[in-house]
Design a protein around this motif. Structure first.
Motif, short mmCIF file in Angstrom:
data_model
loop_
_atom_site.label_atom_id
_atom_site.label_comp_id
_atom_site.label_asym_id
_atom_site.label_seq_id
_atom_site.Cartn_x
_atom_site.Cartn_y
_atom_site.Cartn_z
N TYR A 58 0.84 -1.21 0.00
CA TYR A 58 0.00 0.00 0.00
C TYR A 58 0.87 1.26 0.00
O TYR A 58 0.57 2.22 -0.70
CB TYR A 58 -0.95 0.01 1.19
N ARG A 62 -1.01 8.54 2.62
CA ARG A 62 -2.27 7.88 2.30
C ARG A 62 -3.17 7.74 3.52
O ARG A 62 -4.38 7.79 3.39
CB ARG A 62 -2.01 6.51 1.67
N GLY A 73 -11.55 -1.21 0.24
CA GLY A 73 -10.31 -0.48 0.01
C GLY A 73 -9.43 -0.46 1.24
O GLY A 73 -9.88 -0.66 2.35
N PRO A 74 -8.19 -0.29 0.97
CA PRO A 74 -7.61 -0.10 -0.35
C PRO A 74 -7.43 -1.42 -1.10
O PRO A 74 -7.36 -2.49 -0.51
CB PRO A 74 -6.26 0.55 -0.07
#
Length: 163
Positions: free
Chosen positions: A18, A26, A75-76
């Motif tokens: 990720y 993020r 998600g993600p």
């Protein structure tokens, strides 16, 4: 590639994927506020791994509430740059959605690109409010969203299955 349920031993490899796949920061996105302090739904957190056990893709789901209704936040989902174009992302989405449906979940929400997720049946949701700042045109839903409106909030200790 084999699709399988993520194990605790996969956690850091998935987090590294990720980090690699998404911009720095993020976890500052509004959808991450819904994940804070909540475990992903284990039966729906999948990885795609090769014969050597190297993870090439991953997807997770989180329990949420929209108004008075339970739902899943998809998600993600990420695919390693060296594995992109092989259909792993689509396979992870399709397989995990089939599992969610078998478990009795009635609705799935995500924040994403309508042209990509539309091919899986996701449509823009009206009247569903994600935490700001979220572009409302990117709030998409699948399955039973009739008469479901309201603010999206975290749902700690959600039961598995339809809510």
């Amino acid at each position: 590639m084999e699709l399988r349920v993520e194990t605790p031993q996969d956690w850091w490899a998935v987090e590294a994927l990720y980090d690699l796949s998404f911009a720095p920061g993020r976890t500052a996105l509004s959808s991450y506020r819904l994940r804070d302090g909540v475990d992903p739904v284990p039966e729906l957190s999948l990885v795609a791994s090769d014969e050597a056990g190297i993870i090439g893709g991953a997807i997770r789901y989180w329990p949420i509430r929209v108004g008075a209704h339970g739902a899943l936040l998809l998600g993600p989902v990420a695919v390693h740059p060296t594995r992109q174009g092989e259909g792993l992302g689509g396979a992870l989405v399709r397989d995990s959605l089939a599992r969610a449906e078998m478990l009795g979940w009635k609705r799935v929400l995500l924040v994403g690109d309508a042209p990509y997720y539309g091919k899986f049946g996701f449509q823009k949701l009206d009247g569903v409010e994600m935490p700001p700042p979220t572009n409302p045109d990117r709030v998409l839903g699948l399955w039973d969203w009739k008469d479901v409106r309201g603010v999206v909030s975290s749902l700690k200790n959600a039961p598995t299955g339809s809510t």
